[in-house]
Write an enzyme that holds these catalytic residues in place. Sequence first.
Site, PDB file in Angstrom:
ATOM      1  N   GLN A   1       0.894  -1.186   0.057  1.00 44.42           N
ATOM      2  CA  GLN A   1       0.060   0.040  -0.036  1.00 44.42           C
ATOM      3  C   GLN A   1       0.933   1.311  -0.175  1.00 44.42           C
ATOM      4  O   GLN A   1       0.319   2.239   0.465  1.00 44.42           O
ATOM      5  CB  GLN A   1      -0.896   0.132   1.122  1.00 44.42           C
ATOM      6  CG  GLN A   1      -2.043  -1.042   1.087  1.00 44.42           C
ATOM      7  CD  GLN A   1      -2.942  -0.681  -0.130  1.00 44.42           C
ATOM      8  OE1 GLN A   1      -3.183   0.604  -0.524  1.00 44.42           O
ATOM      9  NE2 GLN A   1      -3.290  -1.720  -0.797  1.00 44.42           N
ATOM     10  N   SER A   2       1.919   1.240  -0.756  1.00 41.04           N
ATOM     11  CA  SER A   2       2.832   2.294  -0.690  1.00 41.04           C
ATOM     12  C   SER A   2       2.343   3.621  -1.274  1.00 41.04           C
ATOM     13  O   SER A   2       2.268   3.488  -2.567  1.00 41.04           O
ATOM     14  CB  SER A   2       4.246   2.062  -1.349  1.00 41.04           C
ATOM     15  OG  SER A   2       5.254   3.115  -1.563  1.00 41.04           O
ATOM     16  N   ASN A   3       2.255   4.677  -0.624  1.00 39.76           N
ATOM     17  CA  ASN A   3       1.889   5.925  -1.308  1.00 39.76           C
ATOM     18  C   ASN A   3       3.031   6.641  -2.109  1.00 39.76           C
ATOM     19  O   ASN A   3       2.759   6.836  -3.415  1.00 39.76           O
ATOM     20  CB  ASN A   3       1.651   6.946  -0.071  1.00 39.76           C
ATOM     21  CG  ASN A   3       0.532   6.309   0.843  1.00 39.76           C
ATOM     22  OD1 ASN A   3      -0.451   6.230   0.340  1.00 39.76           O
ATOM     23  ND2 ASN A   3       0.981   6.290   1.871  1.00 39.76           N
TER      24      ASN A   3
ATOM     25  N   CYS B   1       4.982   4.571  -4.049  1.00 38.95           N
ATOM     26  CA  CYS B   1       5.033   3.828  -5.163  1.00 38.95           C
ATOM     27  C   CYS B   1       4.019   4.344  -6.116  1.00 38.95           C
ATOM     28  O   CYS B   1       4.203   4.267  -7.291  1.00 38.95           O
ATOM     29  CB  CYS B   1       4.959   2.349  -5.017  1.00 38.95           C
ATOM     30  SG  CYS B   1       6.456   1.560  -4.268  1.00 38.95           S
TER      31      CYS B   1
END
Length: 355
Positions: free
Chosen positions: A89-91, A93
Amino acid sequence: MTAPPPPPTHADLRAALDAQPRVRLAHLPTPVVAWDNLAAHLNGPRILCKRDDLTGLATGGNKTRKLEFLVADALARHCDALITAGGPQSNHCRQTAAAAAIHRLDAHLVLGSDPVAPADARGNLFIDHLLGATCHFVDRAQRNARMQSLAEELAAAGKTPCVIPIGGSNTIGTLGYIAAMVELADQLAAKQLTVDRIVFATSSGGTQAGLTLGAKLTGFTGNITAISIDNEPAADGSFPFRDEVRDIANACAALLGSDTRLADDDLHINHGYLGGGYGVVGPPEVEAAKLLATLEGTLVGPVYTARSLAGLIDLVRSGTIAKDETVLFWHTGDDAALHAYREHFVDTPEPADAQ
């Protein structure tokens, strides 16, 4: 004893920043707004918010500021692919994939914590796919190694990849938050506001490095309070994360031609709100997100901004933050992840047609 050199003027700092390669990705300046309802609910200090959730790149967030400099550097080196890493859930990325799409670059995202792709892509992961990124799933501990091996594979295939570290947290990415502090200084001056404390989430360290160094370079004298999301001191009492933040900041100061340097005591990191660990949502995060939504109509994501906001709320309730302070919460923007954590915020099952 020779007196230390005076801090550079804002004009000097702007000129040094303007000399760095930069592409425009963010909608700037982001607004500073008052959260009067939250302040009244807490019977506490005046609370302002710097809305970096509104930077505008694929729902926005703080990493867009870093990517303006990181992508410019990649383009200057004629790279045609961006590689970075984070959690599923990387913002960071998500925003990297969006920046790559704008500049017609391939985007490769190395995502941990599990080498198996989730069966249901929600939140940021869904947006990653929508943006056309190629996702590579690995164990969390293997992310950096996989970025390097992927770079070698792409180079062997004739590509010119650029590896961007987790969170965009390096010397170049930190420039984005020094520029942000110049932006904030202008806004506070225009509004004739004085801020006593800035509170925000810290994890990969680049935002904290930029804000803390930027505070020194712009003459901001308030407290810079970083709420740690996932880093704590080592068992022997050392704090490798603090050392990393300091070193990033000082390398960035050198890049700008400044003699200013940060010392350990310049870095205020509160690691009292780690809860169950990275990405584990508990009652403090749920309360903070619900309070802000119902009082200010503003969303915070469960992993970063809800945890740091929960820290701010507790610091107010405990009296650590005094009622006569003016506090600025720096919203670093992660609400796209809320959809992946729905079960923590509602008591009813999803409708059948939403499965």
